[in-house]
Design a protein around this motif. Structure first.
Motif, PDB file in Angstrom:
ATOM      1  N   PRO A   1       0.741  -1.329  -0.096  1.00  0.00           N
ATOM      2  CA  PRO A   1       0.119   0.050   0.162  1.00  0.00           C
ATOM      3  C   PRO A   1       0.744   1.135   0.048  1.00  0.00           C
ATOM      4  N   LEU A   2       2.055   1.244   0.277  1.00  0.00           N
ATOM      5  CA  LEU A   2       2.884   2.491   0.546  1.00  0.00           C
ATOM      6  C   LEU A   2       3.663   2.663  -0.766  1.00  0.00           C
ATOM      7  N   HIS A   3       3.825   2.267  -1.638  1.00  0.00           N
ATOM      8  CA  HIS A   3       4.373   2.514  -2.938  1.00  0.00           C
ATOM      9  C   HIS A   3       3.553   3.582  -3.656  1.00  0.00           C
ATOM     10  N   HIS A   4       4.401   4.133  -4.595  1.00  0.00           N
ATOM     11  CA  HIS A   4       3.692   5.403  -5.375  1.00  0.00           C
ATOM     12  C   HIS A   4       3.138   4.634  -6.582  1.00  0.00           C
ATOM     13  N   TYR A   5       1.722   4.499  -6.896  1.00  0.00           N
ATOM     14  CA  TYR A   5       1.322   3.680  -8.120  1.00  0.00           C
ATOM     15  C   TYR A   5       1.280   4.949  -9.138  1.00  0.00           C
ATOM     16  N   GLU A   6       1.597   4.326 -10.378  1.00  0.00           N
ATOM     17  CA  GLU A   6       1.538   5.326 -11.614  1.00  0.00           C
ATOM     18  C   GLU A   6       0.743   4.688 -12.604  1.00  0.00           C
ATOM     19  N   ARG A   7       0.259   5.493 -13.634  1.00  0.00           N
ATOM     20  CA  ARG A   7      -0.497   4.839 -14.717  1.00  0.00           C
ATOM     21  C   ARG A   7       0.249   4.593 -16.073  1.00  0.00           C
ATOM     22  N   ALA A   8       0.557   3.261 -16.389  1.00  0.00           N
ATOM     23  CA  ALA A   8       1.207   3.151 -17.696  1.00  0.00           C
ATOM     24  C   ALA A   8       0.351   3.594 -18.942  1.00  0.00           C
ATOM     25  N   ALA A   9      -1.029   3.537 -18.697  1.00  0.00           N
ATOM     26  CA  ALA A   9      -1.803   3.804 -20.029  1.00  0.00           C
ATOM     27  C   ALA A   9      -1.552   5.183 -20.797  1.00  0.00           C
ATOM     28  N   PRO A  10      -0.981   6.156 -20.024  1.00  0.00           N
ATOM     29  CA  PRO A  10      -0.711   7.362 -20.872  1.00  0.00           C
ATOM     30  C   PRO A  10       0.654   6.996 -21.647  1.00  0.00           C
ATOM     31  N   ILE A  11       1.587   6.320 -21.134  1.00  0.00           N
ATOM     32  CA  ILE A  11       2.829   6.165 -21.928  1.00  0.00           C
ATOM     33  C   ILE A  11       2.459   5.263 -23.008  1.00  0.00           C
ATOM     34  N   MET A  12       1.663   4.221 -22.763  1.00  0.00           N
ATOM     35  CA  MET A  12       1.055   3.424 -24.208  1.00  0.00           C
ATOM     36  C   MET A  12       0.612   4.219 -25.104  1.00  0.00           C
ATOM     37  N   ARG A  13      -0.416   5.269 -24.688  1.00  0.00           N
ATOM     38  CA  ARG A  13      -1.203   5.745 -25.636  1.00  0.00           C
ATOM     39  C   ARG A  13       0.041   6.762 -26.581  1.00  0.00           C
ATOM     40  N   GLN A  14       0.860   7.446 -25.892  1.00  0.00           N
ATOM     41  CA  GLN A  14       1.859   8.015 -26.679  1.00  0.00           C
ATOM     42  C   GLN A  14       2.627   7.467 -27.563  1.00  0.00           C
ATOM     43  N   LEU A  15       3.080   6.089 -27.048  1.00  0.00           N
ATOM     44  CA  LEU A  15       3.801   5.198 -27.971  1.00  0.00           C
ATOM     45  C   LEU A  15       3.211   4.652 -29.299  1.00  0.00           C
ATOM     46  N   ARG A  16       1.790   4.130 -28.772  1.00  0.00           N
ATOM     47  CA  ARG A  16       1.138   3.573 -29.782  1.00  0.00           C
ATOM     48  C   ARG A  16       0.749   4.182 -30.900  1.00  0.00           C
ATOM     49  N   GLU A  17       0.417   5.365 -30.745  1.00  0.00           N
ATOM     50  CA  GLU A  17      -0.289   6.251 -31.811  1.00  0.00           C
ATOM     51  C   GLU A  17       0.529   6.559 -32.896  1.00  0.00           C
ATOM     52  N   THR A  18       2.083   6.343 -32.670  1.00  0.00           N
ATOM     53  CA  THR A  18       3.146   6.567 -33.873  1.00  0.00           C
ATOM     54  C   THR A  18       3.404   5.220 -34.360  1.00  0.00           C
ATOM     55  N   LYS A  19       3.575   4.740 -35.356  1.00  0.00           N
ATOM     56  CA  LYS A  19       3.657   3.365 -35.783  1.00  0.00           C
ATOM     57  C   LYS A  19       5.193   3.442 -36.368  1.00  0.00           C
ATOM     58  N   SER A  20       6.005   2.235 -35.968  1.00  0.00           N
ATOM     59  CA  SER A  20       7.259   2.071 -36.380  1.00  0.00           C
ATOM     60  C   SER A  20       7.071   1.200 -37.689  1.00  0.00           C
ATOM     61  N   GLU A  21       8.097   1.232 -38.518  1.00  0.00           N
ATOM     62  CA  GLU A  21       8.266   0.576 -39.716  1.00  0.00           C
ATOM     63  C   GLU A  21       7.792  -0.749 -39.890  1.00  0.00           C
ATOM     64  N   GLY A  22       8.258  -1.545 -38.723  1.00  0.00           N
ATOM     65  CA  GLY A  22       7.564  -2.728 -38.720  1.00  0.00           C
ATOM     66  C   GLY A  22       6.231  -3.011 -38.385  1.00  0.00           C
ATOM     67  N   GLU A  23       5.599  -1.988 -37.593  1.00  0.00           N
ATOM     68  CA  GLU A  23       4.196  -2.212 -37.300  1.00  0.00           C
ATOM     69  C   GLU A  23       3.542  -2.031 -38.426  1.00  0.00           C
ATOM     70  N   VAL A  24       4.025  -0.812 -39.470  1.00  0.00           N
ATOM     71  CA  VAL A  24       3.335  -0.413 -40.673  1.00  0.00           C
ATOM     72  C   VAL A  24       3.569  -1.751 -41.684  1.00  0.00           C
ATOM     73  N   GLN A  25       4.472  -2.445 -41.738  1.00  0.00           N
ATOM     74  CA  GLN A  25       4.422  -3.638 -42.407  1.00  0.00           C
ATOM     75  C   GLN A  25       3.491  -4.967 -42.120  1.00  0.00           C
ATOM     76  N   LEU A  26       3.215  -4.766 -40.802  1.00  0.00           N
ATOM     77  CA  LEU A  26       2.074  -5.895 -40.635  1.00  0.00           C
ATOM     78  C   LEU A  26       0.778  -5.448 -40.625  1.00  0.00           C
ATOM     79  N   VAL A  27       0.465  -3.942 -40.636  1.00  0.00           N
ATOM     80  CA  VAL A  27      -0.771  -3.596 -41.167  1.00  0.00           C
ATOM     81  C   VAL A  27      -0.938  -3.582 -42.544  1.00  0.00           C
ATOM     82  N   GLN A  28       0.179  -3.505 -43.229  1.00  0.00           N
ATOM     83  CA  GLN A  28       0.247  -3.414 -44.780  1.00  0.00           C
ATOM     84  C   GLN A  28      -0.126  -5.055 -45.169  1.00  0.00           C
TER      85      GLN A  28
END
Length: 432
Positions: free
Chosen positions: A161-188
């Motif tokens: 209970p005494l740790h500082h808890y943080e949200r991972a979701a804002p980081i994932m939102r920032q990372l996932r909205e910009t696609k890498s070349e490898g991701e684009v290839q999979l969507v292609q």
């Protein structure tokens, strides 16, 4: 998995980028999705948590990823926990990751069975100051089911209970909205499979076929080419069904002189395509159908040109609404008088084009993104204008998937038939 192995460099880079956003001396934990019960002793088909897959490449239930870049014990700076297989599971369920297979897929060297998670976590968590936990932070939908991430947060806070808890979701939102070349290839790849399914449908469709027969042709091609299946429930909407935006019954007979609005996409390696096309049941558009089709296609082409880094989604929708207004006036569906007197909060064009024109696309069909941040390089977006005319018994929607780059847009569906004349030619010259 049906799809081909993915080079683990993609997931290694994703973890490096994620770790850069963590506070000093932070530990992050991400869980796989639940296996949701269906009925009796059956579960729904398992779908991996997109964030866990994004960081690990592991596509299996009962998986936990632990990242602790500053851990004093180097063994536990990057750890993957897996469900331990055995002879019973091998006989009844088949393939599960071995540790060697999981290392190859993820690039993570320190792999343990899930039974070791509690002990390993307890041995290192007292050295960490911040704990990042994940949830599905989606501003389009509020979930009432206590899924695994929600339950895990409660368990962690009860134990530590005494740790500082943080949200991972804002980081994932920032990372996932910009696609890498490898991701684009999979969507292609997903888009290419979707294209082939569409061409298959063009060669198959004729008067008196049913919507569900067309759906069957689509899934046939998807599975034949190693797609997991549909990216989302397919819409096969003939006649007036096209005016139901989320139509999904797919149970009607396709009649002569009708058009069919189809919205479907393949899922490949958890990445998604999202295509909309509208075709004439008998292989020939009527003059009115074609004029509306050409109007929608014009809006699509011009809207793709407007889709640039730096523009806000709300401004983009406004600009494309102006394009649509011009076309609707030309089709005599609305008048200039209506436009002049329109309510700015609900413009005149909304009577015939009531949805947004774009959304982010990737591991989720409506992918993780911040709607208040302008489009940027690396975004992968749909463009999907439509005109829906219940009084005339049909609707038209066209949709392609677009990557924004510094050198201009890349249309991942540029090789999918869209010209009305090409569609008619394929439908009238080929058979399945």
């Amino acid at each position: 998995m049906k799809y081909q192995n993915i080079e683990n460099k993609l997931f290694i880079n994703h973890r490096k980028n994620f770790n850069k956003h963590l506070k000093n001396n932070s530990l992050a934990i991400l869980n796989s999705n639940d296996e949701f019960p269906r009925s009796g002793d059956q579960n729904f088909l398992f779908k991996q948590n997109c964030d866990l897959f994004y960081l690990s490449g592991i596509d299996q239930e009962d998986t936990v990823l632990l990242l602790y870049p500053d851990c004093p014990n180097p063994l536990y700076r990057e750890v993957l926990f897996l469900r331990q297989t055995n002879e019973h599971i091998k006989v009844w369920e088949g393939h599960k990751y071995t540790k060697a297979m999981a290392e190859s897929a993820s690039g993570i060297k320190n792999i343990y069975w899930i039974a070791d998670f509690d002990n390993i976590l307890h041995s290192i968590i007292t050295y960490a100051e911040h704990i990042y936990l994940n949830t599905n932070e989606n501003d389009n939908k509020a979930y009432t089911v206590a899924y695994r991430d929600i339950r895990f947060i409660g368990e962690m806070k009860a134990k530590y209970p005494l740790h500082h808890y943080e949200r991972a979701a804002p980081i994932m939102r920032q990372l996932r909205e910009t696609k890498s070349e490898g991701e684009v290839q999979l969507v292609q790849k997903a888009c290419d499979i979707t294209r082939d399914a569409f061409i298959r449908v063009l060669k198959f469709t004729k008067p008196e076929v049913t919507e569900y027969e067309i759906e069957a042709e689509i899934i046939h091609e998807f599975i034949r080419q190693q797609a997991t299946g549909h990216a989302y429930p397919p819409i096969i909407a003939s006649g007036n069904n096209a005016n139901i935006l989320h139509y999904g019954d797919n149970n009607q007979i396709c009649k002569d002189n009708e058009v069919i609005l189809m919205d479907f996409g393949a899922e490949y390696a958890n990445y998604n395509a999202d295509l909309s096309r509208t075709i004439p049941v008998n292989g020939k558009f009527t003059p009115r159908q074609k004029s509306v089709y050409k109007a929608v296609q014009h809006v699509l082409q011009e809207s793709i040109k407007l889709m640039k880094p730096g523009i806000l989604g709300s401004d983009y929708n406004q600009q494309t609404g102006e394009l649509m207004t011009e076309q609707l006036v030309g089709l005599k569906l609305i008048s200039m008088e209506e436009v002049k007197n329109q309510n700015p909060g609900y413009p005149a064009y909304k009577k015939y084009f009531m949805h947004g024109i774009s959304h982010h696309l990737g591991l989720d069909v409506h992918d993780f993104a911040n709607r208040y941040i302008p489009f940027q390089e690396g975004n992968l977006l749909t463009c999907e204008p439509g005109i829906y005319i219940p009084a005339e018994g049909f609707g038209i929607r066209l949709e392609n998937n677009i990557v924004l780059t510094a050198d201009g847009n890349i249309d991942l569906m540029a090789n999918t038939p869209i010209e009305a004349e090409e569609i008619e030619e394929i439908m009238n010259s080929s058979t399945l």
